[in-house]
Design a protein around this motif. Structure first.
Motif, short mmCIF file in Angstrom:
data_model
loop_
_atom_site.label_atom_id
_atom_site.label_comp_id
_atom_site.label_asym_id
_atom_site.label_seq_id
_atom_site.Cartn_x
_atom_site.Cartn_y
_atom_site.Cartn_z
N LEU A 116 75.99 90.46 31.48
CA LEU A 116 77.01 91.48 31.55
C LEU A 116 76.77 92.39 32.75
CD1 LEU A 116 78.92 93.04 28.77
CD2 LEU A 116 77.77 94.67 30.25
N VAL A 117 75.57 92.95 32.87
CA VAL A 117 75.16 93.57 34.12
C VAL A 117 74.55 92.46 34.96
CG1 VAL A 117 73.64 95.25 35.24
CG2 VAL A 117 74.77 95.83 33.07
N GLU A 121 73.38 92.85 40.65
CA GLU A 121 73.72 94.26 40.43
C GLU A 121 72.50 95.03 39.94
OE1 GLU A 121 75.35 97.96 39.81
OE2 GLU A 121 76.11 96.33 41.05
N ALA A 122 71.73 94.41 39.04
CA ALA A 122 70.49 95.05 38.58
C ALA A 122 69.52 95.22 39.74
CB ALA A 122 69.86 94.22 37.47
N TRP A 123 69.42 94.18 40.57
CA TRP A 123 68.48 94.21 41.71
C TRP A 123 68.78 95.40 42.62
CZ3 TRP A 123 64.17 91.61 43.30
CH2 TRP A 123 63.82 91.70 44.65
N VAL A 124 70.03 95.56 43.01
CA VAL A 124 70.38 96.62 43.97
C VAL A 124 70.42 97.99 43.31
CG1 VAL A 124 71.65 95.01 45.42
CG2 VAL A 124 72.89 96.31 43.67
N SER A 125 70.30 98.02 41.97
CA SER A 125 70.30 99.29 41.23
C SER A 125 68.91 99.70 40.76
CB SER A 125 71.23 99.18 40.01
OG SER A 125 72.53 98.84 40.40
N LEU A 154 86.09 82.79 34.44
CA LEU A 154 86.07 84.25 34.55
C LEU A 154 84.69 84.76 34.94
CD1 LEU A 154 88.27 85.78 31.71
CD2 LEU A 154 88.60 85.92 34.17
N ASN A 155 83.66 84.16 34.39
CA ASN A 155 82.30 84.54 34.76
C ASN A 155 82.08 84.30 36.25
OD1 ASN A 155 79.51 85.28 34.27
ND2 ASN A 155 79.03 83.11 34.49
N GLN A 156 82.59 83.20 36.74
CA GLN A 156 82.44 82.89 38.16
C GLN A 156 83.27 83.83 39.03
OE1 GLN A 156 83.49 78.72 37.98
NE2 GLN A 156 81.87 78.39 36.46
N ALA A 157 84.45 84.23 38.54
CA ALA A 157 85.28 85.17 39.29
C ALA A 157 84.64 86.56 39.34
CB ALA A 157 86.67 85.26 38.66
N LYS A 158 83.98 86.94 38.26
CA LYS A 158 83.29 88.23 38.20
C LYS A 158 82.14 88.28 39.21
CE LYS A 158 80.14 90.81 35.18
NZ LYS A 158 79.56 90.91 33.83
N GLY A 159 81.36 87.21 39.27
CA GLY A 159 80.22 87.18 40.19
C GLY A 159 79.26 88.32 39.93
N ASP A 160 78.91 89.06 40.99
CA ASP A 160 77.95 90.16 40.85
C ASP A 160 78.64 91.52 40.98
OD1 ASP A 160 78.53 90.32 43.54
OD2 ASP A 160 76.59 89.59 44.21
N GLN A 161 79.94 91.59 40.69
CA GLN A 161 80.70 92.83 40.86
C GLN A 161 80.39 93.84 39.76
OE1 GLN A 161 84.90 92.03 42.58
NE2 GLN A 161 84.47 90.24 41.30
N ASP A 162 80.45 95.12 40.13
CA ASP A 162 80.20 96.17 39.15
C ASP A 162 81.52 96.69 38.56
OD1 ASP A 162 81.33 98.11 40.85
OD2 ASP A 162 79.39 98.77 41.63
N LEU A 163 81.44 97.77 37.79
CA LEU A 163 82.61 98.28 37.06
C LEU A 163 83.74 98.73 37.98
CD1 LEU A 163 80.90 100.50 34.32
CD2 LEU A 163 81.74 98.15 34.09
N ALA A 164 83.41 99.22 39.15
CA ALA A 164 84.44 99.68 40.07
C ALA A 164 85.18 98.52 40.72
CB ALA A 164 83.81 100.56 41.15
#
Length: 207
Positions: A116-117, A121-125, A154-164
């Motif tokens: 989910l995260v 995204e976790a790495w850069v955060s 959908l998981n592939q479309a999401k990729g590593d994007q965050d909530l924004a």
């Protein structure tokens, strides 16, 4: 007209069924919107940093959980309905409801296990500063609402994007998605960038 049951018996296991199944009751439940708003206020705001560069191999995932079952196979059994597995723990039949789009699938190959995260995204955060053991825990976390069986495209479309940058297209699930996101980021001490935090606040305010 050919019925759904006939299609399934004919072998179209990848068909997305029209009516969602009843979900299993043992998925981790995210914190409430009120609690998420409290947690959000204490999450630090920081610009994302990809130095050193993200390396997915530093997040050892799909580790053995029990017997022959790894993390992916464990989530497939947890999130599915009437899941049958082989002696090697591979799902041979069952149904999986995807919270991201409200579709139900009858083939495990059509389902991805989403972090989910996302790992990057976790790495850069902040996860770039963790130990490998901590990153492994994050990548295989079955306790918090961090792993979820969803439609693979959908998981592939999401990729590593965050909530924004990305929210599930099923609007009715967006509140739960953001509650889970905030819970995971708070638990692991991860930061948010300003746009991400604003997006989280906007969704939670409307929950």
């Amino acid at each position: 007209m050919v019925s759904q049951s006939t299609l399934l018996l004919a072998g179209t296991a990848s068909l997305a069924l029209a009516a969602p199944i009843e979900r299993r009751g043992n998925l981790p439940t995210p914190i409430s919107a009120a609690t998420a708003i409290q947690y959000l206020s204490s999450i630090p705001v920081a610009a994302e940093s990809n130095s050193p560069a993200y390396d997915r191999d530093l997040f050892k995932h799909w580790i053995t959980i029990s017997g022959a079952c790894n993390t992916r196979e464990t989530v497939l059994k947890r999130d599915g309905s009437n899941v049958v597995t082989s002696s090697a723990c591979a799902a041979t039949s069952g149904s999986w409801y995807s919270d991201y789009d409200g579709k139900t699938w009858s083939a495990a190959a059509d389902v991805d296990i989403d972090h989910l995260v996302p790992l990057k995204e976790a790495w850069v955060s902040g996860a770039k500063d963790w130990t490998n053991e901590r990153r492994q825990q994050f990548a295989n976390d079955l306790t918090r609402p961090q792993l979820l069986a969803v439609t693979d495209s959908l998981n592939q479309a999401k990729g590593d994007q965050d909530l924004a940058e990305w929210l599930p297209p099923l609007v009715s699930y967006q509140c739960e998605y953001v509650r889970a996101w905030v819970q995971v980021k708070s638990y692991y001490g991860l930061s948010m960038d300003s746009a991400e935090k604003a997006a989280a606040s906007k969704v939670l305010t409307g929950c």
